[in-house]
Write a protein that holds these residues in place. Structure first.
Motif, PDB file in Angstrom:
ATOM      1  N   ALA A  28      -1.084  -9.983   4.847  1.00 26.98           N
ATOM      2  CA  ALA A  28       0.627 -10.267   4.981  1.00 26.98           C
ATOM      3  C   ALA A  28       1.612 -10.786   5.663  1.00 26.98           C
ATOM      4  O   ALA A  28       1.418 -10.676   7.102  1.00 26.98           O
ATOM      5  CB  ALA A  28       1.186  -9.218   4.106  1.00 26.98           C
ATOM      6  N   LYS A  54       3.882 -12.212  -3.848  1.00 24.79           N
ATOM      7  CA  LYS A  54       4.074 -11.280  -3.998  1.00 24.79           C
ATOM      8  C   LYS A  54       4.493 -10.301  -2.455  1.00 24.79           C
ATOM      9  O   LYS A  54       3.792 -10.244  -1.553  1.00 24.79           O
ATOM     10  CB  LYS A  54       2.597 -10.742  -4.131  1.00 24.79           C
ATOM     11  CG  LYS A  54       2.121 -10.980  -6.438  1.00 24.79           C
ATOM     12  CD  LYS A  54       0.901 -10.220  -6.208  1.00 24.79           C
ATOM     13  CE  LYS A  54       0.120 -11.311  -6.889  1.00 24.79           C
ATOM     14  NZ  LYS A  54      -1.162 -11.414  -6.921  1.00 24.79           N
ATOM     15  N   SER A  55       5.198  -9.521  -3.078  1.00 22.40           N
ATOM     16  CA  SER A  55       5.773  -8.324  -2.003  1.00 22.40           C
ATOM     17  C   SER A  55       5.285  -7.483  -1.828  1.00 22.40           C
ATOM     18  O   SER A  55       4.967  -6.371  -2.551  1.00 22.40           O
ATOM     19  CB  SER A  55       7.560  -8.029  -2.886  1.00 22.40           C
ATOM     20  OG  SER A  55       7.715  -7.449  -1.455  1.00 22.40           O
ATOM     21  N   MET A  56       4.454  -6.718  -0.778  1.00 20.28           N
ATOM     22  CA  MET A  56       3.753  -5.851  -0.153  1.00 20.28           C
ATOM     23  C   MET A  56       4.573  -4.666   0.587  1.00 20.28           C
ATOM     24  O   MET A  56       4.109  -3.732  -0.130  1.00 20.28           O
ATOM     25  CB  MET A  56       2.202  -6.348   0.556  1.00 20.28           C
ATOM     26  CG  MET A  56       1.949  -7.624  -0.235  1.00 20.28           C
ATOM     27  SD  MET A  56       0.646  -6.864  -1.874  1.00 20.28           S
ATOM     28  CE  MET A  56       0.468  -7.973  -2.368  1.00 20.28           C
ATOM     29  N   PHE A  57       5.100  -5.288   1.346  1.00 19.60           N
ATOM     30  CA  PHE A  57       5.712  -3.923   2.073  1.00 19.60           C
ATOM     31  C   PHE A  57       7.323  -4.903   1.976  1.00 19.60           C
ATOM     32  O   PHE A  57       7.445  -5.907   2.689  1.00 19.60           O
ATOM     33  CB  PHE A  57       5.621  -3.872   2.983  1.00 19.60           C
ATOM     34  CG  PHE A  57       4.950  -4.324   3.843  1.00 19.60           C
ATOM     35  CD1 PHE A  57       5.783  -4.430   5.191  1.00 19.60           C
ATOM     36  CD2 PHE A  57       3.739  -5.136   4.651  1.00 19.60           C
ATOM     37  CE1 PHE A  57       6.038  -5.480   6.436  1.00 19.60           C
ATOM     38  CE2 PHE A  57       4.251  -6.273   4.858  1.00 19.60           C
ATOM     39  CZ  PHE A  57       4.569  -6.113   6.286  1.00 19.60           C
ATOM     40  N   ARG A 117      -0.324   4.733  -1.059  1.00 18.44           N
ATOM     41  CA  ARG A 117       0.275   3.683  -0.745  1.00 18.44           C
ATOM     42  C   ARG A 117       0.441   4.400   0.482  1.00 18.44           C
ATOM     43  O   ARG A 117       0.750   4.833   1.553  1.00 18.44           O
ATOM     44  CB  ARG A 117       1.296   2.978  -0.459  1.00 18.44           C
ATOM     45  CG  ARG A 117       1.947   2.172   0.564  1.00 18.44           C
ATOM     46  CD  ARG A 117       2.777   1.188  -0.528  1.00 18.44           C
ATOM     47  NE  ARG A 117       2.399  -0.016  -0.748  1.00 18.44           N
ATOM     48  CZ  ARG A 117       3.107  -1.048  -0.524  1.00 18.44           C
ATOM     49  NH1 ARG A 117       4.116  -1.506  -0.098  1.00 18.44           N
ATOM     50  NH2 ARG A 117       2.715  -2.095  -1.914  1.00 18.44           N
ATOM     51  N   ILE A 154      -4.521  -4.824   2.001  1.00 21.94           N
ATOM     52  CA  ILE A 154      -3.906  -6.011   2.005  1.00 21.94           C
ATOM     53  C   ILE A 154      -4.023  -5.317   3.473  1.00 21.94           C
ATOM     54  O   ILE A 154      -3.465  -4.673   4.240  1.00 21.94           O
ATOM     55  CB  ILE A 154      -2.515  -5.973   1.375  1.00 21.94           C
ATOM     56  CG1 ILE A 154      -2.138  -5.676   0.037  1.00 21.94           C
ATOM     57  CG2 ILE A 154      -1.896  -6.785   1.824  1.00 21.94           C
ATOM     58  CD1 ILE A 154      -1.565  -4.986  -0.354  1.00 21.94           C
ATOM     59  N   LYS A 155      -4.416  -6.995   4.250  1.00 25.32           N
ATOM     60  CA  LYS A 155      -4.862  -6.854   5.772  1.00 25.32           C
ATOM     61  C   LYS A 155      -3.221  -7.105   6.169  1.00 25.32           C
ATOM     62  O   LYS A 155      -2.750  -8.429   5.711  1.00 25.32           O
ATOM     63  CB  LYS A 155      -5.535  -8.133   6.376  1.00 25.32           C
ATOM     64  CG  LYS A 155      -7.112  -7.820   5.695  1.00 25.32           C
ATOM     65  CD  LYS A 155      -8.105  -8.915   6.256  1.00 25.32           C
ATOM     66  CE  LYS A 155      -8.785  -8.808   6.287  1.00 25.32           C
ATOM     67  NZ  LYS A 155      -9.556  -9.929   5.022  1.00 25.32           N
ATOM     68  N   LEU A 156      -3.373  -6.508   7.785  1.00 25.62           N
ATOM     69  CA  LEU A 156      -0.928  -6.227   7.809  1.00 25.62           C
ATOM     70  C   LEU A 156      -1.345  -7.458   8.431  1.00 25.62           C
ATOM     71  O   LEU A 156      -0.214  -7.302   9.891  1.00 25.62           O
ATOM     72  CB  LEU A 156      -1.210  -5.028   8.204  1.00 25.62           C
ATOM     73  CG  LEU A 156      -0.349  -4.711   6.517  1.00 25.62           C
ATOM     74  CD1 LEU A 156       0.188  -2.946   7.293  1.00 25.62           C
ATOM     75  CD2 LEU A 156       0.474  -5.376   6.160  1.00 25.62           C
ATOM     76  N   ILE A 172      -2.660  -2.229   5.064  1.00 25.82           N
ATOM     77  CA  ILE A 172      -1.959  -1.414   3.427  1.00 25.82           C
ATOM     78  C   ILE A 172      -3.436  -0.795   2.504  1.00 25.82           C
ATOM     79  O   ILE A 172      -4.057  -1.576   1.936  1.00 25.82           O
ATOM     80  CB  ILE A 172      -0.915  -1.599   2.643  1.00 25.82           C
ATOM     81  CG1 ILE A 172      -0.192  -1.681   3.530  1.00 25.82           C
ATOM     82  CG2 ILE A 172      -0.801  -1.157   1.457  1.00 25.82           C
ATOM     83  CD1 ILE A 172       1.354  -2.502   3.247  1.00 25.82           C
ATOM     84  N   GLU A 198      -3.252   1.013  -1.536  1.00 25.39           N
ATOM     85  CA  GLU A 198      -2.596   1.337  -2.542  1.00 25.39           C
ATOM     86  C   GLU A 198      -3.204   0.879  -3.155  1.00 25.39           C
ATOM     87  O   GLU A 198      -4.626   1.004  -3.798  1.00 25.39           O
ATOM     88  CB  GLU A 198      -1.323   0.241  -2.201  1.00 25.39           C
ATOM     89  CG  GLU A 198      -2.009  -1.026  -3.277  1.00 25.39           C
ATOM     90  CD  GLU A 198      -0.750  -1.877  -2.986  1.00 25.39           C
ATOM     91  OE1 GLU A 198       0.705  -1.264  -3.153  1.00 25.39           O
ATOM     92  OE2 GLU A 198      -0.691  -2.344  -3.351  1.00 25.39           O
ATOM     93  N   ASN A 223       1.770  -0.113  -7.416  1.00 28.45           N
ATOM     94  CA  ASN A 223       2.902  -1.533  -7.381  1.00 28.45           C
ATOM     95  C   ASN A 223       3.299  -2.270  -8.380  1.00 28.45           C
ATOM     96  O   ASN A 223       2.508  -2.808  -9.154  1.00 28.45           O
ATOM     97  CB  ASN A 223       1.405  -2.356  -6.553  1.00 28.45           C
ATOM     98  CG  ASN A 223       2.046  -3.202  -5.460  1.00 28.45           C
ATOM     99  OD1 ASN A 223       3.396  -3.442  -5.569  1.00 28.45           O
ATOM    100  ND2 ASN A 223       1.948  -3.690  -4.159  1.00 28.45           N
ATOM    101  N   VAL A 272       6.201  -4.193  -8.017  1.00 26.52           N
ATOM    102  CA  VAL A 272       6.137  -5.444  -8.165  1.00 26.52           C
ATOM    103  C   VAL A 272       5.348  -6.329  -8.702  1.00 26.52           C
ATOM    104  O   VAL A 272       4.907  -7.227  -9.938  1.00 26.52           O
ATOM    105  CB  VAL A 272       5.915  -6.126  -6.268  1.00 26.52           C
ATOM    106  CG1 VAL A 272       7.014  -7.281  -6.504  1.00 26.52           C
ATOM    107  CG2 VAL A 272       7.236  -4.481  -6.164  1.00 26.52           C
ATOM    108  N   ILE A 273       4.010  -6.413  -7.888  1.00 24.13           N
ATOM    109  CA  ILE A 273       2.636  -6.744  -8.871  1.00 24.13           C
ATOM    110  C   ILE A 273       2.358  -6.179 -10.336  1.00 24.13           C
ATOM    111  O   ILE A 273       1.873  -7.226 -10.624  1.00 24.13           O
ATOM    112  CB  ILE A 273       1.564  -6.120  -7.678  1.00 24.13           C
ATOM    113  CG1 ILE A 273       1.723  -7.169  -6.003  1.00 24.13           C
ATOM    114  CG2 ILE A 273      -0.071  -7.258  -8.977  1.00 24.13           C
ATOM    115  CD1 ILE A 273       0.261  -6.617  -5.788  1.00 24.13           C
ATOM    116  N   LYS A 329       4.151  -8.340 -12.192  1.00 26.10           N
ATOM    117  CA  LYS A 329       3.922  -9.739 -12.523  1.00 26.10           C
ATOM    118  C   LYS A 329       2.541 -10.210 -13.541  1.00 26.10           C
ATOM    119  O   LYS A 329       2.380 -11.365 -13.812  1.00 26.10           O
ATOM    120  CB  LYS A 329       3.481 -10.013 -10.966  1.00 26.10           C
ATOM    121  CG  LYS A 329       4.686 -11.327 -10.122  1.00 26.10           C
ATOM    122  CD  LYS A 329       4.692 -11.628  -8.969  1.00 26.10           C
ATOM    123  CE  LYS A 329       5.833 -12.382  -8.815  1.00 26.10           C
ATOM    124  NZ  LYS A 329       5.462 -13.604  -7.756  1.00 26.10           N
TER     125      LYS A 329
END
Lengths: 59, 170
Positions: A42, A52-55, B33, B98-100, B112, B114, B119, B121-122, B125
């Motif tokens: 991200a 997509k917005s993750m955080f 999350r 999700i890798k950060l 993250i 979750e 989620n 937002v997702i 979509k």
């Protein structure tokens, strides 16, 4: 106990170590904000991944 | 050789690891999350998904089973009453990692973890995408059925010369 027969020369050691290399990280451009970011992670500046917005980043 | 060796030990004893997994599962189900290291996230995912699948049965036995691994009664209640209905008929894959990037200090890769259905937002979509996909599918099927009629006509013509070739080989 078995032991090395010969002393390892400096040259042989150095030749072996020519393959010890540091790799630069794979970088890409964020599709959302255009900032440089590491691939498959991200975006740290906008928090987007895969469009997509993750955080939401702290700042 | 490490053939077929599954899972990570996470530098912990068995009981320490089990306690960690239970703690991670509890906080994921509580907060939906969590941010943790990539290795822990990947291990916790396996643990939590099994618990959620168990919870889908929604009977006293499964409730007691889940209670053994989740350290909070209220979280178990919420899992059975809210999380499971929200997940619906999803056949596994309830979580997302999700890798950060790397953490300051020890450069551990962070992630993250979750619950997919939480989620917002997702999911929004995804619904839009689904509508689009279905519309496309319908359009494609229409085109295909028309194509098939045309192809069948062609195939009938082609099948006759093929039979002749086989006879020649014999």
């Amino acid at each position: 106990m078995p032991n090395p027969k010969r002393r390892m020369s400096k040259s042989r050691t150095a030749k072996r170590r020519t393959h010890y290399k540091a790799h630069s990280p794979a970088l890409g451009v964020c599709a959302n904000c255009g900032e440089v970011k590491m691939t498959h992670r991200a975006c740290p500046s906008c928090g987007y991944y895969n469009e997509k917005s993750m955080f939401i980043p702290k700042s | 050789m490490r053939h077929g060796v599954k899972g990570r030990k996470l530098s912990r004893t068995h009981s320490h690891r089990a306690a960690l997994m239970n703690a991670l599962a509890t906080s994921l189900l509580k907060h939906k999350r969590i941010k943790t290291t990539l290795a822990k996230a990947k291990e916790a995912r396996k643990h939590v998904e099994a618990l959620i699948t168990k919870a889908k049965k929604n009977n006293l036995h499964s409730r007691r089973h889940v209670m053994r691994f989740v350290n909070d009664k209220d979280v178990v209640k919420e899992l059975f009453s809210e999380v499971v209905p929200k997940i619906g008929e999803r056949p596994g894959g309830y979580t997302r990692v999700i890798k950060l990037g790397n953490r300051m200090g020890d450069a551990a890769s962070m992630a993250i973890l979750e619950l997919v259905d939480y989620n917002d937002v997702i999911t929004k979509k995804a619904e839009e995408h689904k509508e689009k996909r279905e519309a496309k599918k319908e359009a494609k099927q229409k085109a295909k059925s028309e194509e098939k009629d045309a192809e069948e006509a062609v195939e009938e013509k082609e099948s006759k010369p093929k039979k002749r070739k086989k006879k020649d080989e014999e």
